[in-house]
Design a protein around this motif. Structure first.
Motif, PDB file in Angstrom:
ATOM      1  N   CYS A 131       1.401  17.357 -14.398  1.00 12.85           N
ATOM      2  CA  CYS A 131       1.534  18.537 -13.535  1.00 12.85           C
ATOM      3  C   CYS A 131       2.917  19.176 -13.592  1.00 12.85           C
ATOM      4  CB  CYS A 131       1.233  18.157 -12.084  1.00 12.85           C
ATOM      5  SG  CYS A 131      -0.432  17.528 -11.803  1.00 12.85           S
ATOM      6  N   HIS A 132       3.940  18.361 -13.874  1.00 11.58           N
ATOM      7  CA  HIS A 132       5.321  18.850 -13.779  1.00 11.58           C
ATOM      8  C   HIS A 132       6.140  18.493 -15.022  1.00 11.58           C
ATOM      9  CE1 HIS A 132       4.335  19.448  -9.550  1.00 11.58           C
ATOM     10  NE2 HIS A 132       4.069  18.162  -9.422  1.00 11.58           N
ATOM     11  N   ALA A 133       5.496  18.510 -16.162  1.00  9.56           N
ATOM     12  CA  ALA A 133       6.147  18.052 -17.395  1.00  9.56           C
ATOM     13  C   ALA A 133       7.415  18.829 -17.710  1.00  9.56           C
ATOM     14  CB  ALA A 133       5.172  18.153 -18.562  1.00  9.56           C
ATOM     15  N   ASP A 134       7.457  20.099 -17.335  1.00  4.11           N
ATOM     16  CA  ASP A 134       8.607  20.932 -17.684  1.00  4.11           C
ATOM     17  C   ASP A 134       9.643  21.018 -16.569  1.00  4.11           C
ATOM     18  OD1 ASP A 134       7.448  21.531 -20.153  1.00  4.11           O
ATOM     19  OD2 ASP A 134       6.321  23.214 -19.317  1.00  4.11           O
ATOM     20  N   ASP A 135       9.444  20.266 -15.509  1.00  2.00           N
ATOM     21  CA  ASP A 135      10.365  20.322 -14.378  1.00  2.00           C
ATOM     22  C   ASP A 135      11.428  19.242 -14.527  1.00  2.00           C
ATOM     23  OD1 ASP A 135      11.468  19.687 -11.672  1.00  2.00           O
ATOM     24  OD2 ASP A 135      10.134  21.306 -11.069  1.00  2.00           O
ATOM     25  N   PRO A 136      12.698  19.610 -14.710  1.00  2.00           N
ATOM     26  CA  PRO A 136      13.744  18.601 -14.918  1.00  2.00           C
ATOM     27  C   PRO A 136      13.936  17.691 -13.710  1.00  2.00           C
ATOM     28  CG  PRO A 136      14.709  20.798 -14.660  1.00  2.00           C
ATOM     29  CD  PRO A 136      13.235  20.994 -14.804  1.00  2.00           C
ATOM     30  N   ALA A 137      13.703  18.198 -12.510  1.00  2.00           N
ATOM     31  CA  ALA A 137      13.843  17.360 -11.315  1.00  2.00           C
ATOM     32  C   ALA A 137      12.808  16.248 -11.333  1.00  2.00           C
ATOM     33  CB  ALA A 137      13.697  18.210 -10.052  1.00  2.00           C
ATOM     34  N   ASN A 138      11.574  16.601 -11.606  1.00  2.00           N
ATOM     35  CA  ASN A 138      10.519  15.593 -11.638  1.00  2.00           C
ATOM     36  C   ASN A 138      10.712  14.625 -12.796  1.00  2.00           C
ATOM     37  OD1 ASN A 138       7.422  14.806 -12.541  1.00  2.00           O
ATOM     38  ND2 ASN A 138       7.706  14.935 -10.317  1.00  2.00           N
ATOM     39  N   GLU A 160       0.840  -1.201   0.000  1.00  2.00           N
ATOM     40  CA  GLU A 160       0.000   0.000   0.000  1.00  2.00           C
ATOM     41  C   GLU A 160       0.883   1.263   0.000  1.00  2.00           C
ATOM     42  OE1 GLU A 160      -2.910  -0.153   3.165  1.00  2.00           O
ATOM     43  OE2 GLU A 160      -3.131  -2.319   2.959  1.00  2.00           O
ATOM     44  N   PRO A 161       1.616   1.473  -1.073  1.00  2.00           N
ATOM     45  CA  PRO A 161       2.543   2.618  -1.119  1.00  2.00           C
ATOM     46  C   PRO A 161       1.841   3.964  -1.055  1.00  2.00           C
ATOM     47  CG  PRO A 161       2.328   1.617  -3.286  1.00  2.00           C
ATOM     48  CD  PRO A 161       1.645   0.688  -2.324  1.00  2.00           C
ATOM     49  N   GLN A 162       0.548   3.975  -1.302  1.00  2.00           N
ATOM     50  CA  GLN A 162      -0.187   5.242  -1.295  1.00  2.00           C
ATOM     51  C   GLN A 162      -0.152   5.947   0.059  1.00  2.00           C
ATOM     52  OE1 GLN A 162      -1.507   2.236  -1.821  1.00  2.00           O
ATOM     53  NE2 GLN A 162      -3.408   1.918  -0.641  1.00  2.00           N
ATOM     54  N   HIS A 163       0.143   5.201   1.120  1.00  2.00           N
ATOM     55  CA  HIS A 163       0.247   5.836   2.434  1.00  2.00           C
ATOM     56  C   HIS A 163       1.322   6.920   2.443  1.00  2.00           C
ATOM     57  CE1 HIS A 163      -2.498   3.278   4.695  1.00  2.00           C
ATOM     58  NE2 HIS A 163      -1.950   2.209   4.133  1.00  2.00           N
ATOM     59  N   ALA A 164       2.358   6.732   1.648  1.00  2.00           N
ATOM     60  CA  ALA A 164       3.493   7.669   1.640  1.00  2.00           C
ATOM     61  C   ALA A 164       3.392   8.697   0.523  1.00  2.00           C
ATOM     62  CB  ALA A 164       4.801   6.891   1.502  1.00  2.00           C
ATOM     63  N   GLN A 165       2.259   8.783  -0.150  1.00  2.00           N
ATOM     64  CA  GLN A 165       2.169   9.689  -1.290  1.00  2.00           C
ATOM     65  C   GLN A 165       2.405  11.138  -0.879  1.00  2.00           C
ATOM     66  OE1 GLN A 165      -0.968   8.877  -4.050  1.00  2.00           O
ATOM     67  NE2 GLN A 165      -0.896  10.894  -4.980  1.00  2.00           N
ATOM     68  N   GLY A 166       1.905  11.546   0.288  1.00  2.00           N
ATOM     69  CA  GLY A 166       2.110  12.926   0.728  1.00  2.00           C
ATOM     70  C   GLY A 166       3.574  13.262   0.884  1.00  2.00           C
ATOM     71  N   LEU A 167       4.348  12.336   1.432  1.00  2.00           N
ATOM     72  CA  LEU A 167       5.786  12.556   1.590  1.00  2.00           C
ATOM     73  C   LEU A 167       6.462  12.640   0.228  1.00  2.00           C
ATOM     74  CD1 LEU A 167       8.191  11.106   4.159  1.00  2.00           C
ATOM     75  CD2 LEU A 167       8.706  10.677   1.763  1.00  2.00           C
ATOM     76  N   LEU A 168       6.087  11.752  -0.682  1.00  2.00           N
ATOM     77  CA  LEU A 168       6.683  11.746  -2.010  1.00  2.00           C
ATOM     78  C   LEU A 168       6.312  13.011  -2.792  1.00  2.00           C
ATOM     79  CD1 LEU A 168       5.943   8.001  -2.832  1.00  2.00           C
ATOM     80  CD2 LEU A 168       8.159   8.969  -2.174  1.00  2.00           C
ATOM     81  N   GLU A 169       5.070  13.452  -2.633  1.00  2.00           N
ATOM     82  CA  GLU A 169       4.639  14.673  -3.306  1.00  2.00           C
ATOM     83  C   GLU A 169       5.448  15.874  -2.833  1.00  2.00           C
ATOM     84  OE1 GLU A 169       2.423  15.139  -5.643  1.00  2.00           O
ATOM     85  OE2 GLU A 169       1.006  13.464  -5.631  1.00  2.00           O
ATOM     86  N   ALA A 170       5.780  15.880  -1.534  1.00  2.00           N
ATOM     87  CA  ALA A 170       6.545  17.001  -0.989  1.00  2.00           C
ATOM     88  C   ALA A 170       7.944  17.084  -1.592  1.00  2.00           C
ATOM     89  CB  ALA A 170       6.632  16.876   0.525  1.00  2.00           C
ATOM     90  N   LEU A 171       8.437  15.971  -2.126  1.00  2.00           N
ATOM     91  CA  LEU A 171       9.799  15.909  -2.650  1.00  2.00           C
ATOM     92  C   LEU A 171       9.839  15.728  -4.167  1.00  2.00           C
ATOM     93  CD1 LEU A 171      11.290  13.496   0.057  1.00  2.00           C
ATOM     94  CD2 LEU A 171      11.578  15.985  -0.059  1.00  2.00           C
ATOM     95  N   CYS A 172       8.696  15.747  -4.820  1.00  2.00           N
ATOM     96  CA  CYS A 172       8.648  15.325  -6.221  1.00  2.00           C
ATOM     97  C   CYS A 172       9.321  16.295  -7.182  1.00  2.00           C
ATOM     98  CB  CYS A 172       7.201  15.069  -6.655  1.00  2.00           C
ATOM     99  SG  CYS A 172       6.212  16.560  -6.906  1.00  2.00           S
ATOM    100  N   CYS A 173       9.643  17.505  -6.727  1.00  2.00           N
ATOM    101  CA  CYS A 173      10.364  18.454  -7.571  1.00  2.00           C
ATOM    102  C   CYS A 173      11.582  19.012  -6.840  1.00  2.00           C
ATOM    103  CB  CYS A 173       9.433  19.590  -7.990  1.00  2.00           C
ATOM    104  SG  CYS A 173       8.078  19.078  -9.071  1.00  2.00           S
ATOM    105  N   ASP A 174      12.106  18.229  -5.912  1.00  2.00           N
ATOM    106  CA  ASP A 174      13.260  18.677  -5.133  1.00  2.00           C
ATOM    107  C   ASP A 174      14.435  18.967  -6.052  1.00  2.00           C
ATOM    108  OD1 ASP A 174      13.985  18.321  -1.886  1.00  2.00           O
ATOM    109  OD2 ASP A 174      15.711  18.334  -3.222  1.00  2.00           O
TER     110      ASP A 174
END
Length: 247
Positions: free
Chosen positions: A229-236, A181-195
């Motif tokens: 949502c982040h197509a132009d973001d090189p980090a993502n 159930e990886p969805q539990h950590a989605q909020g954490l991953l979202e916070a870092l998705c364009c780090d």
């Protein structure tokens, strides 16, 4: 590239705690019995002998073993070791904190925070590996505590928040909940998705690659959403490529 053979002088420095390792081969080559004898001369010969007998054990077993010996002989104060010149000794401080029965799980994580931000790559790994069994036992509790760390100014601390909770790991206990159930950590991953830190980006990509081994559809769906949502973001873009590399 093949690592160059270690010179005798280099080995003596590492085993005496007078130098830091520079790569994994050196980390694995450190003689723990000699290092313990050098940095903790008060340890009895029997303790050093027991460490010597464990030389063939895995590195994480020996790390915990060294911490156990230090604690057993009244040398278990992590503060005594966490500033040591040797990265291996600072790693023992991680394991002393991780195995301290007096500390709550949250206090262990907080005590490890500075070591998670250590200048040496190996110490940063020991910081989460030392507490990984506790994380695997109570991942949602740890997730709640580490979520705010995703906003830390240090990329090392942000990376720890992700890496400590990854579903799988070569030397680490797996987290069954996040495998299924990886969805539990989605909020954490979202916070870092364009780090902006590549170190953090790789950790997020590895987390998702882990999850993709058991929940590939969820990983694909999340990456598809991020692409919109982040197509132009090189980090993502880098994170998504790394996340999907095995799918």
């Amino acid at each position: 590239m093949t690592a160059q053979p270690m010179s005798r002088q280099r080995r003596v420095l590492l085993d005496a705690g007078q130098a830091e390792t520079t790569h994994l081969a050196e980390i694995l080559a450190v003689d723990f019995a000699r290092l313990l004898g050098s940095v903790a001369p008060a340890l009895p010969a029997a303790a050093l002998a027991s460490m010597g007998k464990a030389a063939g054990s895995g590195i994480t077993v020996r790390m915990q073993g060294a911490a156990t010996l230090l604690r057993a002989h009244a040398l278990g104060d992590a503060a005594q070791w966490r500033e040591h010149r040797s990265d291996t000794v600072r790693g023992w401080a991680c394991y002393l904190i991780g195995s301290d029965p007096r500390l709550s799980l949250e206090h262990k994580l907080d005590a490890l925070r500075a070591l998670a931000d250590d200048g040496h790559f190996g110490v940063r790994e020991w910081a989460w590996l030392a507490v990984r069994p506790h994380i695997a036992a109570e991942p949602l509790r740890v997730l709640a505590h580490l979520q705010p760390w995703t906003a830390d100014a240090s990329a090392n601390v942000r990376r720890f928040a992700c890496e400590a909770l990854r579903p799988r790991g070569v030397w680490a206990a797996h987290i069954a909940l996040f495998k299924q159930e990886p969805q539990h950590a989605q909020g954490l991953l979202e916070a870092l998705c364009c780090d902006q830190s590549r170190y953090v980006q790789d950790a997020v990509g590895n987390w998702l690659n882990d999850a993709g081994k058991s929940q590939p559809d969820w990983v694909r769906a999340l990456c598809a959403c991020w692409q919109q949502c982040h197509a132009d973001d090189p980090a993502n873009t880098h994170i998504r490529k790394r996340a999907l590399r095995s799918l």
